[in-house]
Design an enzyme around this catalytic site. Structure first.
Site, short mmCIF file in Angstrom:
data_model
loop_
_atom_site.label_atom_id
_atom_site.label_comp_id
_atom_site.label_asym_id
_atom_site.label_seq_id
_atom_site.Cartn_x
_atom_site.Cartn_y
_atom_site.Cartn_z
N LYS A 22 0.84 -1.21 0.00
CA LYS A 22 0.00 0.00 0.00
C LYS A 22 0.87 1.25 0.00
O LYS A 22 0.69 2.15 -0.82
CB LYS A 22 -0.90 0.02 1.25
CG LYS A 22 -1.53 1.38 1.51
CD LYS A 22 -2.39 1.41 2.76
CE LYS A 22 -1.67 1.72 4.05
NZ LYS A 22 -1.45 3.15 4.35
N ASN A 23 1.83 1.31 0.92
CA ASN A 23 2.58 2.56 1.08
C ASN A 23 3.59 2.81 -0.03
O ASN A 23 4.12 3.92 -0.15
CB ASN A 23 3.27 2.58 2.45
CG ASN A 23 2.27 2.79 3.57
OD1 ASN A 23 1.10 3.09 3.31
ND2 ASN A 23 2.70 2.64 4.82
N ARG A 92 -4.78 10.65 4.20
CA ARG A 92 -3.84 11.77 4.30
C ARG A 92 -2.82 11.81 3.18
O ARG A 92 -2.32 12.87 2.82
CB ARG A 92 -3.11 11.67 5.63
CG ARG A 92 -3.98 11.93 6.82
CD ARG A 92 -3.13 11.88 8.06
NE ARG A 92 -1.88 12.59 7.82
CZ ARG A 92 -1.76 13.89 7.92
NH1 ARG A 92 -2.76 14.63 8.28
NH2 ARG A 92 -0.60 14.46 7.67
N CYS A 116 -5.19 12.91 12.38
CA CYS A 116 -5.84 11.60 12.40
C CYS A 116 -5.59 10.97 13.75
O CYS A 116 -4.88 11.54 14.59
CB CYS A 116 -5.39 10.72 11.26
SG CYS A 116 -3.76 10.06 11.46
N ARG A 121 -0.07 15.13 12.74
CA ARG A 121 0.49 14.92 11.42
C ARG A 121 0.50 16.16 10.51
O ARG A 121 -0.18 16.20 9.47
CB ARG A 121 -0.21 13.74 10.73
CG ARG A 121 -0.12 12.47 11.58
CD ARG A 121 -0.72 11.28 10.92
NE ARG A 121 0.11 10.77 9.83
CZ ARG A 121 -0.21 9.68 9.12
NH1 ARG A 121 -1.31 9.04 9.37
NH2 ARG A 121 0.59 9.26 8.16
N PRO A 122 1.29 17.17 10.86
CA PRO A 122 1.37 18.36 10.01
C PRO A 122 2.10 18.07 8.68
O PRO A 122 2.72 17.00 8.55
CB PRO A 122 2.19 19.34 10.86
CG PRO A 122 2.96 18.49 11.80
CD PRO A 122 2.15 17.25 12.04
N VAL A 123 1.99 19.00 7.72
CA VAL A 123 2.67 18.80 6.43
C VAL A 123 3.65 19.96 6.16
O VAL A 123 3.95 20.26 5.01
CB VAL A 123 1.67 18.63 5.26
CG1 VAL A 123 0.96 17.30 5.32
CG2 VAL A 123 0.66 19.78 5.22
N ASP A 124 4.13 20.59 7.24
CA ASP A 124 5.00 21.76 7.07
C ASP A 124 6.28 21.45 6.29
O ASP A 124 6.78 22.29 5.54
CB ASP A 124 5.36 22.32 8.46
CG ASP A 124 6.04 21.27 9.34
OD1 ASP A 124 5.44 20.21 9.58
OD2 ASP A 124 7.19 21.50 9.77
N ASP A 305 4.94 1.30 11.98
CA ASP A 305 3.78 0.57 11.48
C ASP A 305 3.73 -0.89 11.97
O ASP A 305 2.78 -1.61 11.67
CB ASP A 305 3.76 0.58 9.94
CG ASP A 305 3.44 1.96 9.39
OD1 ASP A 305 2.97 2.82 10.16
OD2 ASP A 305 3.67 2.18 8.18
N ARG A 398 -8.32 -0.63 4.86
CA ARG A 398 -7.52 0.39 4.19
C ARG A 398 -6.14 -0.15 3.82
O ARG A 398 -5.51 0.37 2.90
CB ARG A 398 -7.33 1.60 5.10
CG ARG A 398 -8.62 2.34 5.39
CD ARG A 398 -8.34 3.58 6.17
NE ARG A 398 -7.29 4.35 5.52
CZ ARG A 398 -6.58 5.31 6.10
NH1 ARG A 398 -6.81 5.62 7.35
NH2 ARG A 398 -5.65 5.96 5.45
N1 EPU Z 1 5.82 15.27 10.11
C1 EPU Z 1 5.84 16.62 10.37
N2 EPU Z 1 5.76 17.47 9.30
C2 EPU Z 1 5.66 17.03 8.01
C3 EPU Z 1 5.64 15.64 7.76
C4 EPU Z 1 5.71 14.78 8.85
O1 EPU Z 1 5.92 17.04 11.51
O2 EPU Z 1 5.60 17.87 7.09
C5 EPU Z 1 5.84 14.32 11.26
C6 EPU Z 1 4.52 13.55 11.36
O3 EPU Z 1 3.55 14.28 12.06
C7 EPU Z 1 4.94 12.28 12.05
C8 EPU Z 1 6.38 12.06 11.55
O4 EPU Z 1 6.82 13.32 11.04
O5 EPU Z 1 4.96 12.48 13.44
C9 EPU Z 1 6.50 10.99 10.46
O6 EPU Z 1 5.74 11.36 9.34
P1 EPU Z 1 6.11 10.92 7.84
O7 EPU Z 1 5.92 12.09 6.96
O8 EPU Z 1 7.44 10.22 7.82
O9 EPU Z 1 4.97 9.85 7.56
P2 EPU Z 1 3.89 9.84 6.40
O10 EPU Z 1 4.55 10.03 5.08
O11 EPU Z 1 2.77 10.73 6.77
C10 EPU Z 1 4.17 7.27 6.02
C11 EPU Z 1 3.25 6.09 5.99
C12 EPU Z 1 2.76 5.80 7.39
C13 EPU Z 1 3.97 5.51 8.27
C14 EPU Z 1 4.94 6.71 8.23
C15 EPU Z 1 6.23 6.48 9.00
C16 EPU Z 1 2.23 6.18 3.79
C17 EPU Z 1 1.04 6.44 2.97
N3 EPU Z 1 2.13 6.38 5.11
O12 EPU Z 1 3.39 8.36 6.52
O13 EPU Z 1 1.95 4.63 7.30
O14 EPU Z 1 3.57 5.29 9.59
O15 EPU Z 1 5.30 6.99 6.84
O16 EPU Z 1 6.90 5.36 8.52
O17 EPU Z 1 3.28 5.80 3.27
C18 EPU Z 1 0.30 3.11 7.93
O18 EPU Z 1 0.49 2.52 6.85
O19 EPU Z 1 -0.41 2.63 8.87
C19 EPU Z 1 0.89 4.43 8.12
C20 EPU Z 1 0.44 5.30 9.04
#
Ligand code: EPU
Length: 419
Positions: A22-23, A92, A116, A121-124, A305, A398
């Protein structure tokens, strides 16, 4: 709303095949936005999040066809550059449309994903990096509105944290940007390398994916490609736990050990016998089980995960385990449900102390709160005395393809029922 009914206490043994990831599939599907020609993807899992992604792509004009695990996508001309709230709110990862849309169409309107259950989970990190590449971003009524009239340009980007999503976002955007982009402190997850492989198959010039420094030289256009999505390492590891937690053994084929070293290390430490060969891994209950400490970390550390599933396992092993969650601030929601089933787990801040006790689980009705938490409850249900009902398994749908069939094929008694 469906639920799972699990008759616990059966020993699971046998072989199952891992599905596509999935990821890895999600960013790869979003990367098809970069290319006007037809793209053919194999091993795309049949999951709810994949459906949402295909709807988002159709929403901007893509022609999508699907046969089994193969998906074809053609997006000759975009009819819109918007990712609407109704779809984004359920997933997300939809924020990954922003970079490709800006790179190809110079504008984008993508709903801001909310928080969530597992954290805010910010996207900054995504947004700061896109701004460094020349995007003008503003927030309007819950949407990120982006423009770059002169196109994106390469930049030297230092991430404050190795975010998986931000690394994917910038790899995609930079593939069509003018000049060179360097991402430092990039995420090193195997799914990043899989995306790199797909972008290269379309003609992108990327190197260093899988390391902390990724270099992308933008090209004017990408071409059609055929590509296979990697196996789902989180699903594979969950299935590997299903054998030993019931005193049996599972072999998962279609997987490799190299992207799961940290998980397999903890599994061995807890007393499970792990064997592997070309394209398969086997985990069998050992003579004695032990507690094992671990801390979640970005790859190659222990994956967040797989935190909940391993905790479900350790709660019924002999001894004390300390589990630290460092990636998400609220990812212990499975704990109260595991405790209701009989586990002795105490959470103090970001650490859970697990007092393992063989035979601790008793079947009852439990509530799934997020995807991986659901999987931990299913694992506990497999070994619990009596019947466990796991409600709200839409979370599970999911990210796990036909989990009930896979577990049943190993000898588990897991049935999906309507509420
Ligand atoms: N973060 C920030 N700012 C950002 C981006 C992330 O503060 O702009 C923080 C997040 O809030 C979090 C941490 O950094 O606390 C890790 O976030 P990351 O961006 O690495 O994760 P993601 O891309 O949102 C993916 C997987 C997640 C998995 C994480 C960590 C996908 C679609 N999702 O999420 O998968 O937990 O990487 O490995 O690839 C799952 O499959 O159950 C799942 C949640």
């Amino acid at each position: 709303m469906d639920y799972f009914e699990i008759e616990g206490g059966r020993r699971l043994s046998g072989t199952v095949t891992a599905s596509g990831s999935k990821n890895a599939a999600l960013p790869i599907l979003f990367a098809t936005l970069l290319c006007p020609a037809k793209v053919r993807l194999r091993k795309v899992p049949r999951l709810h999040d994949i459906k949402t992604t295909l709807s988002l792509l159709e929403g901007v004009g893509a022609r999508v066809s699907r046969e089994g695990e193969t998906v074809e996508i053609e997006l000759a001309k975009l009819s819109s550059t918007e990712a609407p709230y109704d779809l984004v709110r359920t997933m997300r990862a939809s924020v990954l449309m922003l970079g490709p849309l800006l790179a190809r169409e110079k504008s984008a309107r993508v709903s801001l994903p909310g928080g969530c259950a597992i954290g805010s989970r910010p996207v900054d990190i995504h947004l700061t990096a896109l701004e460094q590449m020349g995007a003008e971003l503003k927030l309007e009524a819950g949407y990120i509105v982006g423009n770059c009239p002169r196109g994106l340009r390469g930049a030297e980007i230092n991430f404050r944290f190795p975010s998986v999503g931000a690394t994917q976002q910038i790899m995609m955007a930079a593939s069509l940007a003018a000049g060179r982009t360097v991402i430092r402190n990039a995420a090193r997850e195997p799914e990043i390398e899989n995306l790199g492989g797909f972008l290269r198959a379309m003609g992108a010039k990327i190197s260093g994916d899988g390391t902390a420094e990724i270099v992308i030289d933008g090209v004017p256009a990408l071409s059609g490609a055929e590509f296979e999505v990697m196996f789902d390492r989180i699903e594979a590891a969950t299935l590997l736990l299903a054998g030993p937690i019931t005193g049996g053994s599972t072999r998962v084929q279609g997987m490799e050990t190299d992207c799961l070293e940290a998980f397999l290390g903890v599994l061995r430490k807890s007393g499970v016998a792990v064997n592997s060969g070309e394209g398969w891994v086997e985990a069998a209950a050992g003579a004695a089980s032990h507690g094992a400490d671990f801390e979640t970390q970005p790859h190659p550390g222990y994956p967040t995960d797989l935190q909940a599933q391993m905790m479900a396992f350790l709660a019924q092993a002999n001894g004390i385990s300390r589990v630290s969650e460092t990636i998400f601030e609220n990812r212990f929601m499975h704990v109260p449900e595991l405790v209701r089933m009989g586990a002795d787990i105490r959470v103090e801040g970001g650490q859970a102390v697990v007092h393992g006790k063989p035979g601790c689980y008793q079947g009852t009705t439990v509530m799934a709160t997020d995807l991986r938490a659901s999987a931990s409850l299913v694992l506990a249900g497999l070994v619990a005395k009596g019947t466990t009902r796991v409600r709200r398994i839409y979370h599970l749908d999911r990210g796990y393809e036909s989990l009930e069939s896979k577990l049943s094929s190993l000898g588990g008694a897991v049935v999906r029922k309507p509420e």
